[in-house]
Structure formats: structure tokens, C-alpha cells
Scaffold this motif. Structure first.
Motif, PDB file in Angstrom:
ATOM      1  N   TYR A   1       0.879  -1.123  -0.028  1.00 19.90           N
ATOM      2  CA  TYR A   1       0.011  -0.006  -0.135  1.00 19.90           C
ATOM      3  C   TYR A   1       0.820   1.300  -0.090  1.00 19.90           C
ATOM      4  CZ  TYR A   1      -3.215  -3.499   1.567  1.00 19.90           C
ATOM      5  OH  TYR A   1      -3.966  -4.710   1.303  1.00 19.90           O
ATOM      6  N   ALA A   2       0.681   2.297  -0.802  1.00 18.63           N
ATOM      7  CA  ALA A   2       1.407   3.536  -0.921  1.00 18.63           C
ATOM      8  C   ALA A   2       0.918   4.526   0.086  1.00 18.63           C
ATOM      9  CB  ALA A   2       1.302   4.026  -2.373  1.00 18.63           C
ATOM     10  N   VAL A   3       1.813   4.776   0.822  1.00 22.60           N
ATOM     11  CA  VAL A   3       1.831   5.612   1.986  1.00 22.60           C
ATOM     12  C   VAL A   3       2.803   6.701   1.971  1.00 22.60           C
ATOM     13  CG1 VAL A   3       0.443   4.145   3.342  1.00 22.60           C
ATOM     14  CG2 VAL A   3       2.565   4.117   3.709  1.00 22.60           C
TER      15      VAL A   3
ATOM     16  N   LEU B 253       6.171   2.087   0.474  1.00 21.71           N
ATOM     17  CA  LEU B 253       5.317   0.813   0.430  1.00 21.71           C
ATOM     18  C   LEU B 253       5.088   0.290   1.533  1.00 21.71           C
ATOM     19  CD1 LEU B 253       5.888  -0.320  -3.289  1.00 21.71           C
ATOM     20  CD2 LEU B 253       4.037   1.318  -2.660  1.00 21.71           C
ATOM     21  N   SER B 254       3.920  -0.021   2.535  1.00 26.79           N
ATOM     22  CA  SER B 254       3.774  -0.793   3.442  1.00 26.79           C
ATOM     23  C   SER B 254       3.009  -1.887   3.131  1.00 26.79           C
ATOM     24  CB  SER B 254       2.962   0.326   4.426  1.00 26.79           C
ATOM     25  OG  SER B 254       2.551  -0.430   5.535  1.00 26.79           O
TER      26      SER B 254
ATOM     27  N   THR C  36      -3.806  -0.706  -4.052  1.00 28.87           N
ATOM     28  CA  THR C  36      -2.902  -1.915  -3.960  1.00 28.87           C
ATOM     29  C   THR C  36      -1.605  -1.604  -4.726  1.00 28.87           C
ATOM     30  OG1 THR C  36      -3.708  -3.445  -5.155  1.00 28.87           O
ATOM     31  CG2 THR C  36      -4.483  -3.295  -2.682  1.00 28.87           C
ATOM     32  N   VAL C  37      -0.472  -2.047  -4.595  1.00 31.10           N
ATOM     33  CA  VAL C  37       0.894  -2.144  -5.568  1.00 31.10           C
ATOM     34  C   VAL C  37       1.237  -3.268  -5.414  1.00 31.10           C
ATOM     35  CG1 VAL C  37       2.852  -0.720  -5.955  1.00 31.10           C
ATOM     36  CG2 VAL C  37       0.920   0.729  -4.922  1.00 31.10           C
ATOM     37  N   VAL C  38       1.547  -3.804  -6.387  1.00 29.12           N
ATOM     38  CA  VAL C  38       2.425  -5.211  -6.564  1.00 29.12           C
ATOM     39  C   VAL C  38       3.551  -4.727  -7.455  1.00 29.12           C
ATOM     40  CG1 VAL C  38       2.545  -7.515  -7.288  1.00 29.12           C
ATOM     41  CG2 VAL C  38       0.278  -6.471  -6.364  1.00 29.12           C
TER      42      VAL C  38
END
Length: 114
Positions: free
Chosen positions: A36-38, A46-47, A61-63
Motif C-alpha cells: 500500500y502506498a503511504v 510501500l507498506s 494496492t501496489v504489486v
């Protein structure tokens, strides 16, 4: 429109991380995992922990995945040789019931050699 904006922001977040240090920010990720971009400490990160929904509606979401290249240096989905300095980034934003999604895919490379 808002979902697309969040997806674009996710791609830009990963590019910002790449610019800060490909080795320290991208190279340490578990490829194929969901992140997750935070913003943390004034910088994108990315968390693995879900920070919750955006605007009470959207989940982003980021993969990040490895990239392979063939003998002609073309990106291939099967076979080829791993290119450790190039990664495929997939950002997905979902919302609603039934779920709707927007997905953007980009490739990032260690262009700054950092």
C-alpha cells in the motif's frame, strides 16, 4: 475519475521511491507481494499494512514484480533472463459492491543507477 487519479498517484509514488534509491527502496521489496502506498516522514513508501480506504471508498494496492528479458533485450512474460534493474509495477484501485477496479501498469528501471 478519482480512482484513476489514485492509480496514477500510486505509480508516481513508486517512481519517487525509485528516484530516492532503487536499491534501498525497490530492491528490498518482496516481489509479487501486495503493498500500500503511504507517506511516511514526508516521503512515499510501500507498506505491507493496509492503511484503510481513501476518501471512505477506494482501496489502492501496489504489486512490484521482477522482469525478464529475451536475448534481444525485449521484456518477456515467460522464459528469458531476470533483469534486476527493471521492475513491473501494477497499481489497482477498487471500490463499490459489486467491486469495480482501475488498474495501471508501468515499468520502472534504475535509471539513476542508485
Amino acid at each position: 475519475t478519482k480512482a484513476l487519479g489514485f492509480a496514477q498517484e500510486g505509480i508516481e509514488a513508486v517512481r519517487s521511491m525509485r528516484d530516492g534509491s532503487f536499491t534501498n527502496n525497490i530492491g528490498v521489496l518482496t516481489f509479487g507481494s501486495t503493498y500500500y502506498a503511504v507517506i511516511s516522514g514526508g516521503k512515499w513508501t510501500l507498506s505491507a499494512s493496509n492503511p484503510g480506504v481513501l476518501l471512505d471508498k477506494f482501496t489502492r494496492t501496489v504489486v512490484v514484480n521482477n522482469v525478464s528479458r529475451d536475448i534481444n533485450d525485449n521484456i518477456v512474460t515467460a522464459g528469458g533472463t531476470d533483469d534486476p534493474k527493471t521492475k513491473k509495477v501494477t497499481v489497482t484501485v477498487s471500490w463499490g459492491n459489486p467491486a469495480k477496479t482501475v488498474q495501471l501498469i508501468a515499468y520502472i528501471a534504475d535509471i539513476l543507477k542508485n
